[in-house]
Scaffold this motif. Structure first.
Motif, PDB file in Angstrom:
ATOM      1  N   ASP A   1      -2.869  -3.930   2.404  1.00  0.00           N
ATOM      2  CA  ASP A   1      -2.485  -3.108   1.258  1.00  0.00           C
ATOM      3  C   ASP A   1      -1.627  -3.977   0.350  1.00  0.00           C
ATOM      4  OD1 ASP A   1      -1.740  -1.230  -0.603  1.00  0.00           O
ATOM      5  OD2 ASP A   1      -0.400  -0.134   0.742  1.00  0.00           O
ATOM      6  N   ILE A   2      -2.258  -4.620  -0.609  1.00  0.00           N
ATOM      7  CA  ILE A   2      -1.522  -5.506  -1.511  1.00  0.00           C
ATOM      8  C   ILE A   2      -1.413  -4.931  -2.920  1.00  0.00           C
ATOM      9  CG2 ILE A   2      -1.848  -7.652  -0.229  1.00  0.00           C
ATOM     10  CD1 ILE A   2      -4.353  -8.230  -1.799  1.00  0.00           C
ATOM     11  N   TYR A   3      -2.082  -3.804  -3.169  1.00  0.00           N
ATOM     12  CA  TYR A   3      -1.978  -3.160  -4.483  1.00  0.00           C
ATOM     13  C   TYR A   3      -0.671  -2.373  -4.591  1.00  0.00           C
ATOM     14  CZ  TYR A   3      -3.002  -0.285  -8.540  1.00  0.00           C
ATOM     15  OH  TYR A   3      -2.940   0.327  -9.772  1.00  0.00           O
ATOM     16  N   SER A   4      -0.443  -1.495  -3.644  1.00  0.00           N
ATOM     17  CA  SER A   4       0.707  -0.569  -3.718  1.00  0.00           C
ATOM     18  C   SER A   4       2.060  -1.251  -3.837  1.00  0.00           C
ATOM     19  CB  SER A   4       0.698   0.387  -2.519  1.00  0.00           C
ATOM     20  OG  SER A   4      -0.462   1.187  -2.564  1.00  0.00           O
ATOM     21  N   PRO A   5       2.327  -2.321  -3.098  1.00  0.00           N
ATOM     22  CA  PRO A   5       3.638  -2.959  -3.258  1.00  0.00           C
ATOM     23  C   PRO A   5       3.891  -3.477  -4.681  1.00  0.00           C
ATOM     24  CG  PRO A   5       2.625  -3.700  -1.225  1.00  0.00           C
ATOM     25  CD  PRO A   5       1.577  -2.914  -1.983  1.00  0.00           C
ATOM     26  N   GLN A   6       2.839  -3.819  -5.400  1.00  0.00           N
ATOM     27  CA  GLN A   6       2.990  -4.333  -6.762  1.00  0.00           C
ATOM     28  C   GLN A   6       2.960  -3.246  -7.824  1.00  0.00           C
ATOM     29  OE1 GLN A   6       0.029  -7.771  -6.645  1.00  0.00           O
ATOM     30  NE2 GLN A   6       1.530  -8.436  -8.160  1.00  0.00           N
ATOM     31  N   TYR A   7       2.092  -2.254  -7.633  1.00  0.00           N
ATOM     32  CA  TYR A   7       1.836  -1.272  -8.690  1.00  0.00           C
ATOM     33  C   TYR A   7       2.120   0.173  -8.295  1.00  0.00           C
ATOM     34  CZ  TYR A   7      -0.517  -5.222 -10.830  1.00  0.00           C
ATOM     35  OH  TYR A   7      -0.791  -6.454 -11.374  1.00  0.00           O
ATOM     36  N   GLY A   8       2.549   0.401  -7.073  1.00  0.00           N
ATOM     37  CA  GLY A   8       2.761   1.767  -6.607  1.00  0.00           C
ATOM     38  C   GLY A   8       1.467   2.395  -6.127  1.00  0.00           C
ATOM     39  N   HIS A   9       1.520   3.678  -5.841  1.00  0.00           N
ATOM     40  CA  HIS A   9       0.340   4.401  -5.380  1.00  0.00           C
ATOM     41  C   HIS A   9      -0.773   4.260  -6.413  1.00  0.00           C
ATOM     42  CE1 HIS A   9      -2.323   7.690  -4.287  1.00  0.00           C
ATOM     43  NE2 HIS A   9      -1.746   7.682  -3.106  1.00  0.00           N
ATOM     44  N   PRO A  10      -2.013   4.034  -5.980  1.00  0.00           N
ATOM     45  CA  PRO A  10      -3.104   3.819  -6.936  1.00  0.00           C
ATOM     46  C   PRO A  10      -3.322   4.974  -7.929  1.00  0.00           C
ATOM     47  CG  PRO A  10      -3.806   3.178  -4.749  1.00  0.00           C
ATOM     48  CD  PRO A  10      -2.457   3.813  -4.603  1.00  0.00           C
ATOM     49  N   ARG A  11      -3.117   6.208  -7.520  1.00  0.00           N
ATOM     50  CA  ARG A  11      -3.310   7.359  -8.409  1.00  0.00           C
ATOM     51  C   ARG A  11      -4.551   7.170  -9.291  1.00  0.00           C
ATOM     52  NH1 ARG A  11       1.665   6.386 -11.199  1.00  0.00           N
ATOM     53  NH2 ARG A  11       0.617   7.403 -12.924  1.00  0.00           N
ATOM     54  N   LEU A  12      -5.669   6.929  -8.647  1.00  0.00           N
ATOM     55  CA  LEU A  12      -6.893   6.567  -9.374  1.00  0.00           C
ATOM     56  C   LEU A  12      -7.248   7.539 -10.493  1.00  0.00           C
ATOM     57  CD1 LEU A  12      -9.341   5.280  -6.626  1.00  0.00           C
ATOM     58  CD2 LEU A  12      -8.035   3.962  -8.276  1.00  0.00           C
ATOM     59  N   ARG A  13      -7.290   8.810 -10.174  1.00  0.00           N
ATOM     60  CA  ARG A  13      -7.681   9.783 -11.204  1.00  0.00           C
ATOM     61  C   ARG A  13      -6.687   9.790 -12.357  1.00  0.00           C
ATOM     62  NH1 ARG A  13     -11.623  13.732 -11.468  1.00  0.00           N
ATOM     63  NH2 ARG A  13     -10.479  15.345 -12.526  1.00  0.00           N
ATOM     64  N   ALA A  14      -5.429   9.810 -12.032  1.00  0.00           N
ATOM     65  CA  ALA A  14      -4.400   9.851 -13.082  1.00  0.00           C
ATOM     66  C   ALA A  14      -4.464   8.608 -13.971  1.00  0.00           C
ATOM     67  CB  ALA A  14      -3.015   9.987 -12.457  1.00  0.00           C
ATOM     68  N   ARG A  15      -4.672   7.454 -13.372  1.00  0.00           N
ATOM     69  CA  ARG A  15      -4.730   6.213 -14.157  1.00  0.00           C
ATOM     70  C   ARG A  15      -5.983   6.131 -15.037  1.00  0.00           C
ATOM     71  NH1 ARG A  15      -0.738   2.401 -12.195  1.00  0.00           N
ATOM     72  NH2 ARG A  15      -0.027   3.000 -10.117  1.00  0.00           N
ATOM     73  N   HIS A  16      -7.002   6.877 -14.677  1.00  0.00           N
ATOM     74  CA  HIS A  16      -8.241   6.837 -15.450  1.00  0.00           C
ATOM     75  C   HIS A  16      -8.415   8.028 -16.394  1.00  0.00           C
ATOM     76  CE1 HIS A  16      -9.143   3.806 -12.408  1.00  0.00           C
ATOM     77  NE2 HIS A  16     -10.043   3.343 -13.242  1.00  0.00           N
ATOM     78  N   LEU A  17      -7.481   8.971 -16.398  1.00  0.00           N
ATOM     79  CA  LEU A  17      -7.604  10.140 -17.272  1.00  0.00           C
ATOM     80  C   LEU A  17      -7.690   9.797 -18.762  1.00  0.00           C
ATOM     81  CD1 LEU A  17      -5.414  12.911 -15.601  1.00  0.00           C
ATOM     82  CD2 LEU A  17      -7.897  12.899 -15.949  1.00  0.00           C
ATOM     83  N   PRO A  18      -7.061   8.730 -19.240  1.00  0.00           N
ATOM     84  CA  PRO A  18      -7.205   8.410 -20.669  1.00  0.00           C
ATOM     85  C   PRO A  18      -8.625   8.025 -21.078  1.00  0.00           C
ATOM     86  CG  PRO A  18      -5.304   7.270 -19.738  1.00  0.00           C
ATOM     87  CD  PRO A  18      -6.063   7.878 -18.593  1.00  0.00           C
ATOM     88  N   PHE A  19      -9.487   7.761 -20.118  1.00  0.00           N
ATOM     89  CA  PHE A  19     -10.849   7.333 -20.407  1.00  0.00           C
ATOM     90  C   PHE A  19     -11.825   8.477 -20.184  1.00  0.00           C
ATOM     91  CE2 PHE A  19      -8.415   3.777 -18.723  1.00  0.00           C
ATOM     92  CZ  PHE A  19      -8.479   2.905 -19.793  1.00  0.00           C
TER      93      PHE A  19
END
Length: 129
Positions: free
Chosen positions: A64-82
């Motif tokens: 798990d190397i994403y979360s320590p850098q960027y926090g929880h992926p929150r995929l849906r929330a991060r893609h809502l602007p699109f």
């Protein structure tokens, strides 16, 4: 003791994740059939490449190397602007499936990953069509 390997290990670890993501973004940039998908991204794809590599590492059962850098992926929330409808979902999947095939991720493992990618991509939809 459980000796079952994760998809991350089965595909070849970080080197194969890097290869897959690089091919995915190369195809997106090169193939006219993925033009709408490409248009949703910034001109410079380096940040998108890096984040997808980090995310897929953990998503496939590796470190798990994403979360320590960027926090929880929150995929849906991060893609809502699109705007993500069937067309965008299908282009993303077609691009990823082609990248998988070209990187030699096929057979039973490829089919399982395609199903998982489909379920995730479909969940990301925020438009009815």
């Amino acid at each position: 003791m459980d000796t079952q390997k994760s998809p991350y290990e089965l595909i070849g670890g970080s080197q194969k994740v890097d290869e897959l993501v690089d091919r995915f973004y190369d195809l997106m940039a090169l193939e006219e059939s993925f033009a709408e998908l490409r248009a949703m991204h910034s001109q410079d794809l380096s940040n998108s490449r890096e984040k997808l590599k980090l995310f897929l590492s953990g998503w496939l059962g590796g470190p798990d190397i994403y979360s320590p850098q960027y926090g929880h992926p929150r995929l849906r929330a991060r893609h809502l602007p699109f705007k993500i409808g069937l067309k965008e979902r299908n282009q993303w999947l077609a691009c990823m499936f082609q990248a998988m095939e070209e990187c030699g991720i096929t057979g039973e493992l490829g089919a399982k990953l395609e199903e998982s990618f489909f379920n995730t991509a479909d969940w990301m939809r925020n438009q009815p069509n």
